[in-house]
Scaffold this motif. Structure first.
Motif, PDB file in Angstrom:
ATOM      1  N   MET A 109       0.841  -1.205   0.000  1.00 23.18           N
ATOM      2  CA  MET A 109       0.000   0.000   0.000  1.00 23.18           C
ATOM      3  C   MET A 109       0.877   1.256   0.000  1.00 23.18           C
ATOM      4  O   MET A 109       0.597   2.212  -0.719  1.00 23.18           O
ATOM      5  N   GLY A 110       1.922   1.235   0.820  1.00 21.32           N
ATOM      6  CA  GLY A 110       2.824   2.377   0.891  1.00 21.32           C
ATOM      7  C   GLY A 110       3.495   2.625  -0.441  1.00 21.32           C
ATOM      8  O   GLY A 110       3.639   3.762  -0.884  1.00 21.32           O
ATOM      9  N   TYR A 111       3.859   1.541  -1.105  1.00 21.21           N
ATOM     10  CA  TYR A 111       4.514   1.680  -2.404  1.00 21.21           C
ATOM     11  C   TYR A 111       3.564   2.329  -3.411  1.00 21.21           C
ATOM     12  O   TYR A 111       3.914   3.284  -4.100  1.00 21.21           O
ATOM     13  N   ILE A 112       2.342   1.815  -3.447  1.00 25.02           N
ATOM     14  CA  ILE A 112       1.351   2.380  -4.376  1.00 25.02           C
ATOM     15  C   ILE A 112       1.153   3.866  -4.073  1.00 25.02           C
ATOM     16  O   ILE A 112       1.200   4.725  -4.958  1.00 25.02           O
ATOM     17  N   CYS A 113       0.982   4.149  -2.793  1.00 25.92           N
ATOM     18  CA  CYS A 113       0.751   5.528  -2.383  1.00 25.92           C
ATOM     19  C   CYS A 113       1.939   6.392  -2.783  1.00 25.92           C
ATOM     20  O   CYS A 113       1.777   7.488  -3.319  1.00 25.92           O
ATOM     21  N   ALA A 229      18.620  18.085  -4.671  1.00 27.99           N
ATOM     22  CA  ALA A 229      18.904  16.704  -4.280  1.00 27.99           C
ATOM     23  C   ALA A 229      19.107  15.852  -5.521  1.00 27.99           C
ATOM     24  O   ALA A 229      20.032  15.046  -5.602  1.00 27.99           O
ATOM     25  N   ASN A 230      18.252  16.061  -6.506  1.00 27.77           N
ATOM     26  CA  ASN A 230      18.342  15.266  -7.726  1.00 27.77           C
ATOM     27  C   ASN A 230      19.654  15.540  -8.448  1.00 27.77           C
ATOM     28  O   ASN A 230      20.334  14.620  -8.887  1.00 27.77           O
ATOM     29  N   SER A 231      20.038  16.813  -8.518  1.00 28.39           N
ATOM     30  CA  SER A 231      21.251  17.125  -9.267  1.00 28.39           C
ATOM     31  C   SER A 231      22.494  16.648  -8.538  1.00 28.39           C
ATOM     32  O   SER A 231      23.555  16.548  -9.126  1.00 28.39           O
ATOM     33  N   SER A 232      22.361  16.356  -7.247  1.00 29.53           N
ATOM     34  CA  SER A 232      23.522  15.807  -6.557  1.00 29.53           C
ATOM     35  C   SER A 232      23.500  14.282  -6.579  1.00 29.53           C
ATOM     36  O   SER A 232      24.353  13.654  -5.984  1.00 29.53           O
ATOM     37  N   GLY A 233      22.523  13.723  -7.260  1.00 28.38           N
ATOM     38  CA  GLY A 233      22.528  12.285  -7.465  1.00 28.38           C
ATOM     39  C   GLY A 233      21.682  11.491  -6.484  1.00 28.38           C
ATOM     40  O   GLY A 233      21.695  10.269  -6.515  1.00 28.38           O
ATOM     41  N   ILE A 234      20.945  12.165  -5.617  1.00 26.88           N
ATOM     42  CA  ILE A 234      20.077  11.430  -4.698  1.00 26.88           C
ATOM     43  C   ILE A 234      18.852  10.949  -5.479  1.00 26.88           C
ATOM     44  O   ILE A 234      18.230  11.740  -6.193  1.00 26.88           O
ATOM     45  N   PRO A 235      18.522   9.676  -5.392  1.00 28.39           N
ATOM     46  CA  PRO A 235      17.342   9.191  -6.120  1.00 28.39           C
ATOM     47  C   PRO A 235      16.065   9.704  -5.461  1.00 28.39           C
ATOM     48  O   PRO A 235      15.548   9.099  -4.525  1.00 28.39           O
ATOM     49  N   VAL A 236      15.570  10.819  -5.953  1.00 32.85           N
ATOM     50  CA  VAL A 236      14.493  11.542  -5.266  1.00 32.85           C
ATOM     51  C   VAL A 236      13.221  10.701  -5.158  1.00 32.85           C
ATOM     52  O   VAL A 236      12.670  10.521  -4.066  1.00 32.85           O
ATOM     53  N   ASN A 237      12.777  10.177  -6.282  1.00 33.84           N
ATOM     54  CA  ASN A 237      11.498   9.463  -6.256  1.00 33.84           C
ATOM     55  C   ASN A 237      11.551   8.256  -5.336  1.00 33.84           C
ATOM     56  O   ASN A 237      10.632   7.996  -4.564  1.00 33.84           O
ATOM     57  N   ARG A 238      12.662   7.527  -5.417  1.00 33.86           N
ATOM     58  CA  ARG A 238      12.812   6.344  -4.595  1.00 33.86           C
ATOM     59  C   ARG A 238      12.796   6.705  -3.109  1.00 33.86           C
ATOM     60  O   ARG A 238      12.125   6.063  -2.298  1.00 33.86           O
ATOM     61  N   THR A 239      13.492   7.776  -2.799  1.00 27.53           N
ATOM     62  CA  THR A 239      13.551   8.214  -1.405  1.00 27.53           C
ATOM     63  C   THR A 239      12.165   8.579  -0.895  1.00 27.53           C
ATOM     64  O   THR A 239      11.782   8.228   0.222  1.00 27.53           O
ATOM     65  N   ARG A 240      11.399   9.259  -1.735  1.00 31.71           N
ATOM     66  CA  ARG A 240      10.049   9.646  -1.324  1.00 31.71           C
ATOM     67  C   ARG A 240       9.158   8.428  -1.127  1.00 31.71           C
ATOM     68  O   ARG A 240       8.366   8.372  -0.177  1.00 31.71           O
ATOM     69  N   ILE A 241       9.314   7.455  -2.012  1.00 27.22           N
ATOM     70  CA  ILE A 241       8.491   6.253  -1.867  1.00 27.22           C
ATOM     71  C   ILE A 241       8.827   5.557  -0.550  1.00 27.22           C
ATOM     72  O   ILE A 241       7.941   5.130   0.193  1.00 27.22           O
ATOM     73  N   ILE A 242      10.140   5.489  -0.247  1.00 30.36           N
ATOM     74  CA  ILE A 242      10.538   4.821   0.996  1.00 30.36           C
ATOM     75  C   ILE A 242       9.934   5.548   2.199  1.00 30.36           C
ATOM     76  O   ILE A 242       9.444   4.916   3.141  1.00 30.36           O
ATOM     77  N   ALA A 243       9.952   6.882   2.160  1.00 32.93           N
ATOM     78  CA  ALA A 243       9.377   7.644   3.277  1.00 32.93           C
ATOM     79  C   ALA A 243       7.918   7.269   3.488  1.00 32.93           C
ATOM     80  O   ALA A 243       7.464   7.075   4.623  1.00 32.93           O
ATOM     81  N   ILE A 244       7.171   7.157   2.389  1.00 35.67           N
ATOM     82  CA  ILE A 244       5.758   6.839   2.514  1.00 35.67           C
ATOM     83  C   ILE A 244       5.569   5.396   2.979  1.00 35.67           C
ATOM     84  O   ILE A 244       4.689   5.090   3.793  1.00 35.67           O
ATOM     85  N   ILE A 245       6.417   4.495   2.499  1.00 33.14           N
ATOM     86  CA  ILE A 245       6.287   3.096   2.939  1.00 33.14           C
ATOM     87  C   ILE A 245       6.496   3.009   4.453  1.00 33.14           C
ATOM     88  O   ILE A 245       5.711   2.374   5.167  1.00 33.14           O
TER      89      ILE A 245
END
Lengths: 372, 534, 170
Positions: A109-113, A229-245
């Motif tokens: 559910m967290g992943y979908i969200c 964050a993105n331009s420094s190479g942090i995987p933004v979308n992935r990080t956000r998904i993990i936060a929600i999970i």
């Protein structure tokens, strides 16, 4: 940001807390409740609600605002509980089973969200809110039609008499307050559910520790500025998904803790207000959409629930109707959320205006702007 | 420096965007420890060149480029900016790429933090490692020392003076162990003079340590001060590549703006104006990317007043601020009466009109017919083209049609008829519709912003002719904002050059090109407006 | 996302730790299931259906450390226990108490334990309980789990977002 803390500024920044303290103090007298009763009630509610409110913290760190999508985690927790009741697993073991069984679902559910919210950057809150409504439909379908039909149910007492679907109200007697009473500390007239507190303390320690990890640092970076964050190479979308999970899983556990204290569960309604009251609590505690701390959580839970404890009685005494107090709660809850959001927007605008003053080069205003 | 292998060698780089050539046969070398000053007007191709160097995806998406990039004599092909970073090229952007809520240290080592393993690494991966803040701080201090500036490693970026932000950004680039080439895009644009001096010293120190630097700036005296060699780009071609020794600011300025094709000026007669129609005092406007800080100027009745300058310096902010499209402050007097700011409707009602540079966003109702588009503002503001039936009004369709046909004729708008939708027209014709819309309300003062941006040469001339015609025939006062100096020089009576949110100076259109170049470069000229208007 | 920090390869050590954790996760769940599983035991002191084993006149049964229960012939009583394994102490009349270990079937919520069969060691002394006809389900008391039920006992008003599809019970 920095600067002198003038009385005016103090009032502005703590407006919500101050309003709450005043209303609660004013309502204690007419409610006729003893202080002992109120304190005991608050001790219980701290154990019951804090976990859910703590689940909101990590998405705020990641700049995703208040996670209204935590309702999804609550639904997962309820499905876990339904199975625990179905298999008749009692006590703390039942809670453990419910949590472990529902965790994979909560992660999904967290992943979908998370994926949905990544497609709605900047509008996470309203998206999460609507997503919760949508998922509510799927939850109802699952619980109302597939349980007992596609998934065999062993316990006829929880199934509707037509043979499938779960009853409107689920009796949680077999796990009722099992965590709370596992280790109940009696101090004077008060009993403290230490085991519940312990779980909450462990979660707090985890959050403190998590903030020191690389992942926590990345979340802060993403929360401050996604582009950088993105331009420094942090995987933004992935990080956000993990936060929600993470938030969703915590909400799932939190809902199980909440319901074991309640002792029964409105199968189709218990989750609907989970996010709403958690969000109200953290906002009352002085958090904003962008900034929150552990202290905000506990201050918020105490303040919001102090109000909830006293208002129905006060309503009864003053207006002759407890109902007034009940409506008052809804009104307060939504009012706090609206007020906090408006205050936040207003503060951001003030801040922008203050910075704009610095633009007036050479004029008197620039000197003023610089002095602030 | 001798015949050593250049660190970076660009060879015959060419690039076009769908047929429009932006870079042609650009070649130059950067030796280790050398500082190159790269200058050029907006649109000269600096940005595109740097994008190619960094392997930005946008280059590949638009068809790639021709030519070779060599590092240490080896041809390289970067597919993303991260490849360039790995190869040792660091870049500091004009817009700060810093996280305001983080400290200096956290920003310098962003996403390259020192870490210690934690028990959860084995479960959830390396991102569960604990940050080693002591070591992060040590590394950050190392970079700061290397740069030779004073920076507090624990200060939040949001609380820093702007110069320190620039240093932090550069410190971050040199914190990468491999960084050997730094590209600095307008690093001094936001700095005070003292800060800029400190930065230039720091860059000299870095170069002495063997780090090469490409320094992009429009402040030409800094280029002369810091660079070993200056490379001048104009219209996608390198027009000059020479050691800075003996070069003056004036030389560079004329190389930068010198044009071979000059648009013919229609009439050479110097016109004289008496009455002041518009007076702007201490205007500031908060338009993102085009901040106006403190602008004062006066426009005479019947004049065409030009406002030029490089992009991002604030020239676009002036009309947007006066017309109330972006928040601003200061004093604007029209016919001696104060015009309220932040209130577009009143601005229009007072007799000012604006043709925005943002045609598709602000200028046009793309899904509506031409007649709607042309009559819209007049209808809203002046109640023209409406038939009044007491409590309600309806549109006067026939009047609108007549109006539209009239403008179609005057401006040579190519279309199928007044009922065609605006989005179906070409850019040039859309621009003419925008003009017609502004003409239709017969303003006392008309602001036109970048009227020829993105339209072809033939259409450009028509647009300029239309402005000229309305100015001469109807005495309409026009304030024209444009990045193209040539078109300003072609039709304006006076031209003000904006630099860093302020007017650097006002020149007659007949002034020497180098004079304009100096103003754009922030080298203030002694000529004052009083001297001109005399 | 162009990752500078490419996902490090999962080494054998990590595989092992993760695999181990997955096993532990499932093991804990199974353990919680087994140890927490509640069973309702119906305790019978009746003749067997074929009449071969007779009920005791008077028997006293203690399950684990619960209160002892007295049975006359033909009696049935019930008790709830947790987990599968139980010690049953049976005292027939004035004889010495006999201690028996009983393992309940994991997957049954309600079982029938026959004391005479257990004493006679005749399998099966534990059988799943099959109700003759389904007992009427307990009334669905629509108590609200809304925590905001006031201390005075007044029910909270229905939440405005209450699901429309909540089924009604016949």
């Amino acid at each position: 940001m920095s600067g002198k803390m003038t009385p005016g500024r103090f009032l502005r920044e703590n407006a919500v807390i101050i309003i709450f303290i005043i209303i609660t103090l004013a309502a204690i007298q007419p409610s006729g409740l003893s202080l002992t009763y109120i304190v005991q009630e608050l001790l219980t509610r701290l154990g019951r609600n804090s976990f859910l409110v703590l689940a909101l913290l990590i998405p705020i760190y990641a700049g995703m605002g208040l996670n209204f999508g935590m309702t999804l985690g609550a639904m997962a927790g309820q499905i876990g509980l339904i199975f625990a009741i179905n298999y008749n697993i009692t006590g703390v073991n039942g809670l453990l089973f419910a949590v472990l069984a529902s965790m994979p679902l909560a992660i999904l559910m967290g992943y979908i969200c998370g994926v949905v919210l990544n497609n709605a950057k900047g509008r996470e809150m309203v998206t999460g809110f609507i997503l919760a409504f949508f998922m509510d439909g799927i939850y109802q379908f699952f619980v109302l039609y597939t349980l007992g039909y596609a998934v065999p149910m062993k316990n006829p007492a929880i199934v509707l008499s037509r043979g499938y679907g779960i009853r409107n109200t689920l009796n949680l007697d077999i796990v009722r307050q099992s965590l709370d009473t596992w280790w109940m500390l009696k101090i004077g007239p008060f009993s403290l559910p230490m085991a519940s507190y312990l779980v909450i303390v462990v979660l707090c320690l985890f959050i403190v520790w998590f903030k020191k990890t690389k992942m926590g640092q990345d979340m802060r970076a993403v929360g401050h500025d996604m582009a950088v964050a993105n331009s420094s190479g942090i995987p933004v979308n992935r990080t956000r998904i993990i936060a929600i999970i993470i938030s969703t899983v915590f909400a799932c556990i939190g809902q199980v803790i909440f319901l074991q204290n309640m002792g029964n569960m409105a199968t189709y309604g218990a989750h609907t207000q989970t996010a709403f009251f958690a969000v109200a609590a953290i906002l009352v505690g002085g958090a904003s959409v962008k900034k929150a701390s552990l202290a905000n959580v506990f201050v918020g839970v105490v303040l919001l629930h102090a109000l909830f404890v006293v208002t129905p009685n006060a309503g009864q005494k003053v207006f002759g109707q407890a109902m007034i107090g009940e409506y008052f709660r809804q009104f307060i809850g939504y009012g706090v959320i609206a007020l906090s959001l408006v205050l936040y927007a207003w503060r951001s605008r003030k801040e922008a205006e203050r910075q704009r003053e610095g633009l007036r080069g050479g004029t008197a205003a620039a000197a003023q702007g610089g002095a602030k | 420096m001798g015949q050593e292998t250049p660190l970076l060698s660009l060879q015959n780089i060419s690039k076009d965007f769908y047929g429009t050539v932006v870079l042609q046969d650009v070649s130059f070398d950067v030796k280790p420890g050398e500082i190159i000053g790269l200058v050029g007007e907006n649109g000269a191709g600096k940005t595109t060149l740097m994008r190619i160097l960094f392997g930005m995806p946008v280059i590949r998406e638009t068809g790639g480029f021709k030519g070779k990039i060599c590092i240490d004599g080896q041809e390289v092909s970067f597919t993303s900016p991260f490849d360039a970073l790995d190869a040792g090229i660091g870049m500091s952007h004009q817009e700060f790429s810093l996280i305001p809520g983080f400290t200096t240290t956290e920003n310098i080592v962003l996403n390259r933090e020192s870490m210690k393993n934690s028990p959860l690494n084995d479960v959830f991966g390396d991102r569960m490692s604990i940050l080693d803040r002591m070591d992060m701080r040590k590394r950050a201090e190392g970079s700061i020392v290397k740069l030779g500036v004073k920076l507090d490693p624990d200060m939040l970026v949001s609380e820093m003076p702007v110069g320190h932000k620039q240093f932090t950004e550069i410190a971050r680039e040199i914190n990468r162990e491999k960084t050997r080439l730094l590209v600095l895009d307008e690093p001094t644009a936001v700095l005070t003079e003292t800060e800029a001096e400190v930065l230039i010293r720091a860059l000299r120190q870095l170069a002495a340590q063997g780090i090469s630097i490409i320094f992009i700036s429009h402040r030409l005296h800094e280029i002369i001060e810091v660079a070993d060699r200056v490379v001048v780009l104009r219209d996608g071609v390198i027009v000059k590549d020479t050691p800075t020794e003996g070069v003056t600011v004036r030389d560079i300025a004329s190389w930068m703006v010198g044009r071979h094709v000059a648009t013919e000026r229609v009439d050479e007669a110097h016109r004289y104006f008496e009455e002041i129609i518009l007076s702007v005092k201490h205007l500031w406007v908060d338009q993102p990317g085009e901040t106006v800080r403190d602008v004062s100027f006066q426009v005479h009745k019947g004049e065409i007043f030009g406002i030029g300058g490089l992009a991002g310096q604030g020239k676009l902010g002036i009309p947007n601020g006066i017309m109330g499209l972006f928040p601003g402050g200061g004093e604007v007097l029209l016919h001696g009466k104060p015009a309220p700011l932040n209130d577009p409707r009143t601005a229009l009602q007072m007799g000012m009109a604006f043709v925005s540079e943002d045609r598709r966003g602000v200028g046009l109702l793309l899904d509506e017919t031409l007649e709607w588009n042309i009559a819209f503002t007049a209808m809203q503001i002046q109640n023209k083209y409406l038939k009044n039936f007491g409590i309600f009004k309806i549109r006067d369709e026939s009047a609108m049609k007549k109006l539209t046909e009239e403008y179609m004729d005057i401006l040579h708008i190519k279309c199928t008829g007044p009922k065609q939708q605006a989005k179906e027209l070409s850019g040039g014709n859309q621009q003419k519709i925008c003009l017609a819309k502004a003409f239709a309300i017969r303003p006392d003062v008309l602001f036109v912003s970048e009227p020829t941006r993105g339209i072809d040469i033939g259409a450009k001339k028509l647009v300029l002719d239309a402005l000229h015609k309305y100015n001469r025939d109807f005495g309409m006062t026009i304030v024209m904002v444009s990045s193209e100096l040539e078109e300003l020089r072609a039709i304006c009576d006076r031209i003000a050059i904006v630099d860093e949110g302020r007017i650097a100076g006002t020149l007659p259109p007949t002034a020497e090109l180098a004079e304009f170049g100096l103003l754009m470069a922030g080298e203030r000229s002694a000529k004052s407006e009083e001297a001109l208007s005399a | 996302m162009n990752g500078v920090n490419k996902e490090s390869k999962v080494g054998p050590r990590r595989m092992l730790v993760r695999g181990g954790l997955a096993v532990v996760y499932i093991a804990v769940m199974v353990m919680a299931f087994i140890l927490g599983k509640g069973h309702k035991i119906l305790i019978d002191n009746k003749d067997s259906q074929d009449g071969a084993i007779k009920a005791f006149e008077n028997v006293n049964v203690t399950i684990d450390s619960q209160d002892p229960i007295d049975f006359m012939a033909g009696d049935r009583d019930q008790t709830s226990v947790r987990s599968q394994w139980h010690t049953i102490t049976i005292k027939v009349g004035d004889q010495q108490p006999v201690v028996k270990k009983v393992t309940l079937p994991l997957n049954e919520n309600v079982v029938l334990l026959s004391i005479p069969k257990l004493m006679a060691n005749v399998e099966p002394y534990v059988v799943p309980f099959v109700p003759a006809d389904e007992p009427p389900p307990p009334a669905d008391n629509s108590g609200n789990s809304n925590e905001f039920t006031s201390p005075t006992g007044t029910e909270a008003p229905a939440a405005p977002t209450a699901p429309a599809a909540a089924p009604t019970n016949p």
